[in-house]
Design a protein around this motif. Structure first.
Motif, mmCIF file in Angstrom:
data_model
loop_
_atom_site.group_PDB
_atom_site.id
_atom_site.type_symbol
_atom_site.label_atom_id
_atom_site.label_comp_id
_atom_site.label_asym_id
_atom_site.label_seq_id
_atom_site.Cartn_x
_atom_site.Cartn_y
_atom_site.Cartn_z
ATOM 1 N N ASP A 25 -10.636 1.708 3.601
ATOM 2 C CA ASP A 25 -11.941 1.768 2.952
ATOM 3 C C ASP A 25 -12.330 3.187 2.533
ATOM 4 O OD1 ASP A 25 -12.176 2.646 5.546
ATOM 5 O OD2 ASP A 25 -14.155 1.755 5.885
ATOM 6 N N ASP A 26 -11.399 4.123 2.582
ATOM 7 C CA ASP A 26 -11.681 5.473 2.093
ATOM 8 C C ASP A 26 -11.670 5.497 0.560
ATOM 9 O OD1 ASP A 26 -11.995 6.625 4.575
ATOM 10 O OD2 ASP A 26 -9.896 7.254 4.751
ATOM 11 N N GLU A 27 -12.330 6.522 -0.001
ATOM 12 C CA GLU A 27 -12.396 6.667 -1.460
ATOM 13 C C GLU A 27 -11.376 7.724 -1.880
ATOM 14 O OE1 GLU A 27 -15.792 7.734 -0.126
ATOM 15 O OE2 GLU A 27 -16.707 5.754 -0.060
ATOM 16 N N ASP A 74 -8.892 5.324 -6.364
ATOM 17 C CA ASP A 74 -10.145 4.862 -6.956
ATOM 18 C C ASP A 74 -10.441 5.544 -8.287
ATOM 19 O OD1 ASP A 74 -11.314 3.018 -4.784
ATOM 20 O OD2 ASP A 74 -10.775 4.831 -3.656
ATOM 21 N N ILE A 75 -10.073 6.822 -8.412
ATOM 22 C CA ILE A 75 -10.161 7.521 -9.696
ATOM 23 C C ILE A 75 -8.967 8.471 -9.810
ATOM 24 C CG2 ILE A 75 -12.695 7.397 -9.729
ATOM 25 C CD1 ILE A 75 -12.731 10.437 -9.146
ATOM 26 N N GLY A 76 -8.661 8.872 -11.046
ATOM 27 C CA GLY A 76 -7.611 9.857 -11.288
ATOM 28 C C GLY A 76 -8.211 11.146 -11.807
ATOM 29 N N VAL A 77 -7.553 12.272 -11.492
ATOM 30 C CA VAL A 77 -8.090 13.571 -11.890
ATOM 31 C C VAL A 77 -6.987 14.432 -12.485
ATOM 32 C CG1 VAL A 77 -7.712 14.627 -9.631
ATOM 33 C CG2 VAL A 77 -9.542 15.498 -11.100
ATOM 34 N N HIS A 86 -20.019 13.087 1.567
ATOM 35 C CA HIS A 86 -19.161 11.903 1.384
ATOM 36 C C HIS A 86 -17.927 12.035 2.296
ATOM 37 C CE1 HIS A 86 -21.554 10.648 -2.077
ATOM 38 N NE2 HIS A 86 -21.457 11.882 -2.547
ATOM 39 N N PRO A 87 -18.120 11.782 3.578
ATOM 40 C CA PRO A 87 -17.042 12.032 4.545
ATOM 41 C C PRO A 87 -15.809 11.149 4.368
ATOM 42 C CG PRO A 87 -18.880 10.879 5.578
ATOM 43 C CD PRO A 87 -19.357 11.299 4.228
ATOM 44 N N LYS A 88 -15.933 10.055 3.619
ATOM 45 C CA LYS A 88 -14.772 9.168 3.419
ATOM 46 C C LYS A 88 -13.969 9.510 2.165
ATOM 47 C CE LYS A 88 -14.969 4.930 4.856
ATOM 48 N NZ LYS A 88 -14.325 5.180 6.174
ATOM 49 N N LEU A 89 -14.333 10.607 1.516
ATOM 50 C CA LEU A 89 -13.625 11.027 0.315
ATOM 51 C C LEU A 89 -12.266 11.631 0.688
ATOM 52 C CD1 LEU A 89 -15.194 12.861 -2.699
ATOM 53 C CD2 LEU A 89 -13.078 13.705 -1.720
ATOM 54 N N ARG A 90 -11.230 11.255 -0.064
ATOM 55 C CA ARG A 90 -9.877 11.771 0.170
ATOM 56 C C ARG A 90 -9.247 12.173 -1.177
ATOM 57 N NH1 ARG A 90 -12.028 11.287 4.385
ATOM 58 N NH2 ARG A 90 -11.279 10.203 6.278
ATOM 59 N N LEU A 91 -8.562 13.315 -1.208
ATOM 60 C CA LEU A 91 -7.804 13.770 -2.379
ATOM 61 C C LEU A 91 -6.324 13.709 -2.029
ATOM 62 C CD1 LEU A 91 -7.344 15.157 -5.141
ATOM 63 C CD2 LEU A 91 -7.785 17.364 -3.988
ATOM 64 N N TYR A 92 -5.544 12.992 -2.843
ATOM 65 C CA TYR A 92 -4.114 12.811 -2.560
ATOM 66 C C TYR A 92 -3.289 13.354 -3.718
ATOM 67 C CZ TYR A 92 0.224 10.584 -1.025
ATOM 68 O OH TYR A 92 1.513 10.350 -0.604
ATOM 69 N N PHE A 93 -2.389 14.299 -3.408
ATOM 70 C CA PHE A 93 -1.456 14.844 -4.389
ATOM 71 C C PHE A 93 -0.172 14.027 -4.338
ATOM 72 C CE2 PHE A 93 -4.396 18.296 -3.901
ATOM 73 C CZ PHE A 93 -4.404 18.948 -5.135
ATOM 74 N N LEU A 94 0.136 13.377 -5.452
ATOM 75 C CA LEU A 94 1.221 12.396 -5.474
ATOM 76 C C LEU A 94 2.602 13.021 -5.335
ATOM 77 C CD1 LEU A 94 1.815 9.361 -5.814
ATOM 78 C CD2 LEU A 94 1.901 9.734 -8.270
ATOM 79 N N GLY A 95 2.793 14.226 -5.846
ATOM 80 C CA GLY A 95 4.117 14.835 -5.764
ATOM 81 C C GLY A 95 4.054 16.341 -5.850
ATOM 82 N N VAL A 96 4.784 17.018 -4.977
ATOM 83 C CA VAL A 96 4.832 18.478 -5.006
ATOM 84 C C VAL A 96 6.237 18.956 -5.350
ATOM 85 C CG1 VAL A 96 4.545 20.590 -3.654
ATOM 86 C CG2 VAL A 96 2.924 18.703 -3.370
ATOM 87 N N LYS A 97 7.249 18.387 -4.715
ATOM 88 C CA LYS A 97 8.628 18.804 -4.961
ATOM 89 C C LYS A 97 9.205 18.047 -6.142
ATOM 90 C CE LYS A 97 13.143 19.335 -2.730
ATOM 91 N NZ LYS A 97 13.945 19.111 -1.503
ATOM 92 N N HIS A 98 9.638 18.770 -7.175
ATOM 93 C CA HIS A 98 10.181 18.165 -8.394
ATOM 94 C C HIS A 98 11.525 17.490 -8.098
ATOM 95 C CE1 HIS A 98 11.434 17.825 -12.604
ATOM 96 N NE2 HIS A 98 10.185 18.104 -12.944
ATOM 97 N N HIS A 150 0.846 -1.192 0.000
ATOM 98 C CA HIS A 150 0.000 0.000 0.000
ATOM 99 C C HIS A 150 0.881 1.242 0.000
ATOM 100 C CE1 HIS A 150 -3.991 -1.659 0.301
ATOM 101 N NE2 HIS A 150 -3.621 -2.454 1.295
ATOM 102 N N GLY A 151 0.527 2.184 -0.862
ATOM 103 C CA GLY A 151 1.239 3.452 -0.884
ATOM 104 C C GLY A 151 0.474 4.559 -0.198
ATOM 105 N N ILE A 152 -0.873 4.456 -0.205
ATOM 106 C CA ILE A 152 -1.722 5.515 0.345
ATOM 107 C C ILE A 152 -2.619 4.978 1.459
ATOM 108 C CG2 ILE A 152 -3.496 7.224 -0.184
ATOM 109 C CD1 ILE A 152 -2.501 7.241 -3.091
ATOM 110 N N LYS A 153 -3.471 4.028 1.134
ATOM 111 C CA LYS A 153 -4.456 3.535 2.093
ATOM 112 C C LYS A 153 -3.782 2.754 3.227
ATOM 113 C CE LYS A 153 -8.299 3.409 -1.196
ATOM 114 N NZ LYS A 153 -9.346 2.612 -1.872
ATOM 115 N N ASP A 154 -4.156 3.130 4.455
ATOM 116 C CA ASP A 154 -3.563 2.534 5.664
ATOM 117 C C ASP A 154 -2.062 2.812 5.766
ATOM 118 O OD1 ASP A 154 -5.600 1.620 7.177
ATOM 119 O OD2 ASP A 154 -5.274 -0.511 6.796
#
Length: 449
Positions: free
Chosen positions: A210-212, A300-303, A240-252, A198-202
């Motif tokens: 079980d977050d989205e 779960d989805i990409g944006v 949707h309280p289990k919704l999470r937005l994760y930014f994969l990288g900020v520092k180049h 796992h990289g993100i969840k848990d």
């Protein structure tokens, strides 16, 4: 079509000015994958970075080089593939006998129109002019050019015409001009995505198994619009309280690339809305190239959201390739190459730029769609049409039988080009018109040959 039949493998040198290592951004990834594809096609390959390199490969040389070492590699090669500022940093390459392939998948001058908003107007103007000239030199000298899409190709054809590369010699060899410039998009791995941990969840505090998870799968640059995305998430978390937005990288990963204004504004907005650490999360480092799959498959989805401007129109969002590889349904802003692909292949949803309500609704429909698993399979299946061995086929076929451009021996050097341009400007001046009688007299005395 090239007709060269050769028994010995073509010696190909791939040069990048980006960092080759565990953590890599787009230019380095592309150079790495090009080198692997060229080796697999039968070429003898060397990959060098003029910045830094810690990578190795069992089948070809990978090295960090200074100028002296680079000269030895250039003397060795038959074909030289490069990107970015290489020709401008090392102008002596122009005089080498190598067949030159310019990788212009990134219209840098269009990017800088947004990136340069962080500097003074004078610096922005001068730097835009400099980058444009860097690209013009490549267009003037390259035997073969590669870009990321048909839309990009149309754009580059205009710039090629402006520097006189669309001429009888290149046209008569191939009226389509595919032998001068063709498509080689960014690709995805030839092997299916497989998670090892796992990289993100848990793994990230505040994100449960079980977050989205909505994934922003790359850097935060000025030409993107993460602010509308964060506002859309703010609308959704109440229902949707289990919704999470994760930014994969900020520092180049390249130290020469500064943090951009948009990254700071994005983190500031998340703080102001009280979302940081509860519904919006930032990885302030950069994920290892080989480890990113563990983050992608935890989503779960990409944006991908961006503004409406010329950079968007000519872009080819490489992060969306990762979404295809991982089978992530996609929510994206309209206006770029991928928007039409998402619509026509039913890979997710496309929304207007800077429309918070439309973006929130599209995320909700996609993330909570009853048939999301079916959509995921469809995304993954479409991704198989864009594996590196397919997207780089034009490059590997060219290098199997490389050929100089039809106008190479007649091509002007950059210095002579500048003289001709200055002469052309002179012909439109008052001085030129007033001296017409004198020039006619001189021509009678000293006939022009």
């Amino acid at each position: 079509m090239n007709t060269d039949t050769r028994s010995a493998p073509t010696r190909v040198l791939v040069i990048t000015g980006d960092v080759l290592g565990a953590k890599m951004a787009g230019p380095a990834i592309r150079a790495w994958e090009m080198s692997k594809a060229l080796h697999a096609s039968g070429c003898e390959v060397r990959l060098v970075s003029t910045q830094a390199s810690t990578l190795t490969h069992d089948d070809f040389t990978v090295a960090e080089v200074d100028e002296r070492a680079l000269k030895g590699h250039v003397e060795w090669c038959e074909v030289l593939v490069f990107q970015g500022y290489t020709l401008s940093t090392f102008p002596w390459i122009r005089k080498s006998g190598a067949i030159i392939v310019s990788d212009i998948y990134d219209p840098m001058h269009l990017e800088y129109l947004e990136q340069g908003k962080d500097v003074s107007p004078r610096v922005r103007s001068k730097q835009t002019e400099y980058i444009s000239e860097v690209l013009n030199v490549q267009l003037e000298l390259a035997d073969y050019l590669l870009c990321a899409s048909e839309k990009q190709r149309d754009f580059w054809l205009g710039q090629l015409a402006a520097v006189s590369r669309i001429n009888p010699l290149t046209y008569d060899r191939d009226p389509s001009l595919r032998s001068l410039i063709d498509i080689a998009p960014f690709g995805i791995s030839n092997t299916p995505a497989a998670q090892t941990r796992h990289g993100i969840k848990d793994e990230v505090p505040g994100i449960a198994v079980d977050d989205e998870v909505i994934l922003w799968g790359g850097g935060v640059y000025n030409w993107f619009d993460p602010l509308t995305l964060i506002r859309a998430v703010d609308k959704l978390v109440h229902t949707h309280p289990k919704l999470r937005l994760y930014f994969l990288g900020v520092k180049h990963p390249n130290p020469d690339v500064p943090e951009m204004r948009m990254a700071a504004e994005t983190m500031q907005l998340a703080d102001e809305l009280g979302l940081t650490g509860t519904h919006v999360f930032f990885n302030t480092e950069w994920v290892d190239y080989d480890d990113r799959v563990n983050y992608l498959l935890d989503a779960d989805i990409g944006v991908s959201t961006h503004f409406e401007h010329v950079e968007t129109a000519c872009s080819f969002r490489t992060r969306i390739l990762d979404y295809l590889w991982a089978g992530l349904p996609i929510v994206s802003t309209d206006g770029d190459t991928f928007a039409e692909l998402i619509r026509s292949h039913n890979l997710g949803e496309v929304v207007p730029p800077e429309d918070v309500d439309a973006l929130a609704a599209a995320i909700e429909r996609t993330l909570y769609a009853p048939d999301r698993a079916v959509m995921s399979d469809r995304v993954r299946e479409f991704g198989q049409t864009m594996t590196w061995d397919r997207t780089l086929r034009n490059l590997t076929e060219f290098c199997a039988a490389p050929i100089m451009a039809g106008d190479r021996t007649r091509r002007s050097t950059p210095v002579r080009k500048e003289v001709l341009r200055a002469f052309g400007r002179l012909r439109h001046t008052i001085f030129w018109r007033r001296t017409e009688n004198l020039r006619q007299l001189i021509r009678k005395i000293v006939p022009l040959r």
